[in-house]
Design a protein around this motif. Sequence first.
Motif, PDB file in Angstrom:
ATOM      1  N   PHE A 192     -13.871 -12.569  -7.740  1.00  0.00           N
ATOM      2  CA  PHE A 192     -13.266 -11.299  -8.160  1.00  0.00           C
ATOM      3  C   PHE A 192     -12.301 -10.783  -7.097  1.00  0.00           C
ATOM      4  N   PHE A 193     -12.729 -10.784  -5.836  1.00  0.00           N
ATOM      5  CA  PHE A 193     -11.860 -10.291  -4.764  1.00  0.00           C
ATOM      6  C   PHE A 193     -10.641 -11.193  -4.568  1.00  0.00           C
ATOM      7  N   SER A 194     -10.810 -12.470  -4.826  1.00  0.00           N
ATOM      8  CA  SER A 194      -9.660 -13.370  -4.758  1.00  0.00           C
ATOM      9  C   SER A 194      -8.625 -12.985  -5.809  1.00  0.00           C
ATOM     10  N   ASP A 195      -9.101 -12.637  -7.002  1.00  0.00           N
ATOM     11  CA  ASP A 195      -8.193 -12.203  -8.069  1.00  0.00           C
ATOM     12  C   ASP A 195      -7.512 -10.884  -7.701  1.00  0.00           C
ATOM     13  N   VAL A 196      -8.285  -9.961  -7.118  1.00  0.00           N
ATOM     14  CA  VAL A 196      -7.720  -8.682  -6.691  1.00  0.00           C
ATOM     15  C   VAL A 196      -6.631  -8.907  -5.644  1.00  0.00           C
ATOM     16  N   ASP A 197      -6.913  -9.762  -4.665  1.00  0.00           N
ATOM     17  CA  ASP A 197      -5.936 -10.024  -3.596  1.00  0.00           C
ATOM     18  C   ASP A 197      -4.655 -10.639  -4.150  1.00  0.00           C
ATOM     19  N   ASN A 198      -4.791 -11.495  -5.153  1.00  0.00           N
ATOM     20  CA  ASN A 198      -3.612 -12.157  -5.735  1.00  0.00           C
ATOM     21  C   ASN A 198      -2.723 -11.183  -6.505  1.00  0.00           C
ATOM     22  N   ARG A 199      -3.309 -10.103  -6.990  1.00  0.00           N
ATOM     23  CA  ARG A 199      -2.571  -9.169  -7.844  1.00  0.00           C
ATOM     24  C   ARG A 199      -2.074  -7.927  -7.103  1.00  0.00           C
ATOM     25  N   CYS A 200      -2.440  -7.787  -5.836  1.00  0.00           N
ATOM     26  CA  CYS A 200      -2.084  -6.575  -5.087  1.00  0.00           C
ATOM     27  C   CYS A 200      -1.161  -6.912  -3.926  1.00  0.00           C
ATOM     28  N   ALA A 201      -0.300  -5.970  -3.616  1.00  0.00           N
ATOM     29  CA  ALA A 201       0.628  -6.169  -2.498  1.00  0.00           C
ATOM     30  C   ALA A 201      -0.145  -6.166  -1.183  1.00  0.00           C
ATOM     31  N   PRO A 202       0.303  -6.953  -0.207  1.00  0.00           N
ATOM     32  CA  PRO A 202      -0.354  -6.961   1.105  1.00  0.00           C
ATOM     33  C   PRO A 202      -0.339  -5.560   1.740  1.00  0.00           C
ATOM     34  N   GLY A 203      -1.395  -5.252   2.469  1.00  0.00           N
ATOM     35  CA  GLY A 203      -1.435  -3.983   3.182  1.00  0.00           C
ATOM     36  C   GLY A 203      -2.022  -2.821   2.394  1.00  0.00           C
ATOM     37  N   THR A 204      -2.355  -3.029   1.122  1.00  0.00           N
ATOM     38  CA  THR A 204      -2.951  -1.947   0.340  1.00  0.00           C
ATOM     39  C   THR A 204      -4.457  -1.904   0.574  1.00  0.00           C
ATOM     40  N   THR A 205      -5.084  -0.827   0.171  1.00  0.00           N
ATOM     41  CA  THR A 205      -6.528  -0.670   0.348  1.00  0.00           C
ATOM     42  C   THR A 205      -7.286  -0.963  -0.945  1.00  0.00           C
ATOM     43  N   THR A 206      -6.638  -1.632  -1.898  1.00  0.00           N
ATOM     44  CA  THR A 206      -7.268  -1.854  -3.206  1.00  0.00           C
ATOM     45  C   THR A 206      -8.575  -2.626  -3.082  1.00  0.00           C
ATOM     46  N   ARG A 207      -8.553  -3.726  -2.324  1.00  0.00           N
ATOM     47  CA  ARG A 207      -9.776  -4.529  -2.189  1.00  0.00           C
ATOM     48  C   ARG A 207     -10.907  -3.697  -1.580  1.00  0.00           C
ATOM     49  N   LEU A 208     -10.590  -2.912  -0.566  1.00  0.00           N
ATOM     50  CA  LEU A 208     -11.620  -2.106   0.078  1.00  0.00           C
ATOM     51  C   LEU A 208     -12.183  -1.054  -0.875  1.00  0.00           C
ATOM     52  N   ARG A 209     -11.326  -0.497  -1.714  1.00  0.00           N
ATOM     53  CA  ARG A 209     -11.797   0.489  -2.693  1.00  0.00           C
ATOM     54  C   ARG A 209     -12.758  -0.167  -3.691  1.00  0.00           C
ATOM     55  N   TYR A 210     -12.424  -1.375  -4.133  1.00  0.00           N
ATOM     56  CA  TYR A 210     -13.344  -2.096  -5.018  1.00  0.00           C
ATOM     57  C   TYR A 210     -14.648  -2.416  -4.303  1.00  0.00           C
ATOM     58  N   THR A 211     -14.570  -2.809  -3.038  1.00  0.00           N
ATOM     59  CA  THR A 211     -15.783  -3.139  -2.288  1.00  0.00           C
ATOM     60  C   THR A 211     -16.703  -1.933  -2.194  1.00  0.00           C
ATOM     61  N   ASN A 212     -16.136  -0.786  -1.881  1.00  0.00           N
ATOM     62  CA  ASN A 212     -16.943   0.441  -1.820  1.00  0.00           C
ATOM     63  C   ASN A 212     -17.547   0.774  -3.171  1.00  0.00           C
ATOM     64  N   LEU A 213     -16.752   0.645  -4.231  1.00  0.00           N
ATOM     65  CA  LEU A 213     -17.244   0.974  -5.572  1.00  0.00           C
ATOM     66  C   LEU A 213     -18.405   0.063  -5.962  1.00  0.00           C
ATOM     67  N   ILE A 214     -18.255  -1.253  -5.730  1.00  0.00           N
ATOM     68  CA  ILE A 214     -19.300  -2.195  -6.144  1.00  0.00           C
ATOM     69  C   ILE A 214     -20.541  -2.044  -5.273  1.00  0.00           C
ATOM     70  N   ASP A 215     -20.351  -1.774  -3.986  1.00  0.00           N
ATOM     71  CA  ASP A 215     -21.506  -1.532  -3.112  1.00  0.00           C
ATOM     72  C   ASP A 215     -22.284  -0.307  -3.584  1.00  0.00           C
ATOM     73  N   ARG A 216     -21.570   0.782  -3.893  1.00  0.00           N
ATOM     74  CA  ARG A 216     -22.224   2.000  -4.378  1.00  0.00           C
ATOM     75  C   ARG A 216     -22.943   1.721  -5.697  1.00  0.00           C
ATOM     76  N   LEU A 217     -22.304   0.932  -6.567  1.00  0.00           N
ATOM     77  CA  LEU A 217     -22.903   0.575  -7.854  1.00  0.00           C
ATOM     78  C   LEU A 217     -24.178  -0.235  -7.659  1.00  0.00           C
ATOM     79  N   CYS A 218     -24.119  -1.250  -6.792  1.00  0.00           N
ATOM     80  CA  CYS A 218     -25.295  -2.098  -6.582  1.00  0.00           C
ATOM     81  C   CYS A 218     -26.469  -1.303  -6.029  1.00  0.00           C
ATOM     82  N   ARG A 219     -26.200  -0.397  -5.106  1.00  0.00           N
ATOM     83  CA  ARG A 219     -27.282   0.417  -4.555  1.00  0.00           C
ATOM     84  C   ARG A 219     -27.922   1.277  -5.642  1.00  0.00           C
ATOM     85  N   HIS A 220     -27.106   1.786  -6.543  1.00  0.00           N
ATOM     86  CA  HIS A 220     -27.660   2.580  -7.648  1.00  0.00           C
ATOM     87  C   HIS A 220     -28.465   1.698  -8.599  1.00  0.00           C
TER      88      HIS A 220
END
Length: 307
Positions: free
Chosen positions: A68-96
Motif C-alpha cells: 500500500f505504501f509503495s502505491d502511495v509513494d508512486n502516486r505522490c510527489a517527493p517531499g510531501t507528507t502523504t505517506r506519513l499521514r496514512y501511517t498515522n491514520l492506519i496506526d490509530r485505526l489498528c489501535r482502535h
Amino acid sequence: MDIPICWNTDPHAAYLAWQATEAAGADRRPFSGRSIVQHKAMFDRFVRHLSLRNTTLATFGAEHLESFFSDVDNRCAPGTTTRLRYTNLIDRLCRHLAVVGVRESNPAAIFLAAAAWPDDEPQPLFLDPAADAALQSYVQADASDDARMTRNRAVVALLLGVGITAAELRATRASHITLDGVRPHLCVPKRGPRLDRIVALPDFSTPALLAWQRYHPAPDETLLFPAPRTTDRPINDVLLGGIVRDALDAIGFTAPDMSPRVLRNTFARRLLLAGRTNEEVSRFLGLTSQRTVTRLRATIEVSALAT
C-alpha cells in the motif's frame, strides 16, 4: 450493534461512526468536519487496496502495508507528507481495532516508528501589509477599463476582501452579495466541510464590484462570475488563476504560489494584525480547525521578534 461484526461487514460505515463519535487526534480533541472528510477518503482508499488483495481489516499484515505504501509513494510527489499521514491514520485505526476486539496486532507500529514529520512545514504565502495595500489600490475601478478588466478587478477585490476559496468564488451567485445599504457583505453558503458565513466587504473592494455589477447586471440566482460568453457555467480554475497571477505580477509580487490561496492567507493575516482572535478568523474562513490561522499567526510573531 455488534461492533466487531460491523467493522467486518460494513467497514466504511463503522469508520465514519467512529470518526464522528470517538476518534480524536494526538491532542485528544475531536477532528474537524473537514478532517473527517479527508480521513474517510484515505480510509476508503486503504480498504479498496485490501479488498484487491483478498484481505480485510482484521487480517491484513505488514506485507499489505508495504504494497500500500509503495502505491502511495508512486502516486505522490517527493517531499510531501502523504505517506506519513496514512501511517498515522492506519496506526490509530489498528489501535482502535485492537481495543474493540477486531485485531490482535498493529502492523502499522513499525512503519510509524520509522517515520518522522519534516522539521518544518512550508510557510504559508501571503502579501505583507505594503503589498496588500498595493493590491487594494490595483483593484480600484478605472473609467478606461473594458469589461474584461472590470471583471478581473472585481474577482481579485472579492478574493482579497473576504478570503473565500477559488471554489467558493466560482459558486458565488448574484444574490449572495449585497453592495447597497449600510453594511455591504457576502453570504457564503456551506460547501463541503466549510461552514456558511457572512463576511463584511471592506471599503476597498466595493467600487470594483459595483463596476462589475453595472457591466454585468445579473438576476439573483445567476453566477456572479460566469465563464466568458455563458451565463450558467462558472469561470474555470485556469482563467481564475490567470486573473490572480496577472494582478500579483502587476504589483511586483513573485512567489512559488501565485494562486487565490495567497489572497485568502492575506485576508486572514490582515484580520490577525487588526486584533482578531484565531477563533474569529477561522470562522471568517469557514474553518472549524484553527490550524491554518495558527500558522499564519506564527508568521506575525516571527516578524515581531525580528524587529
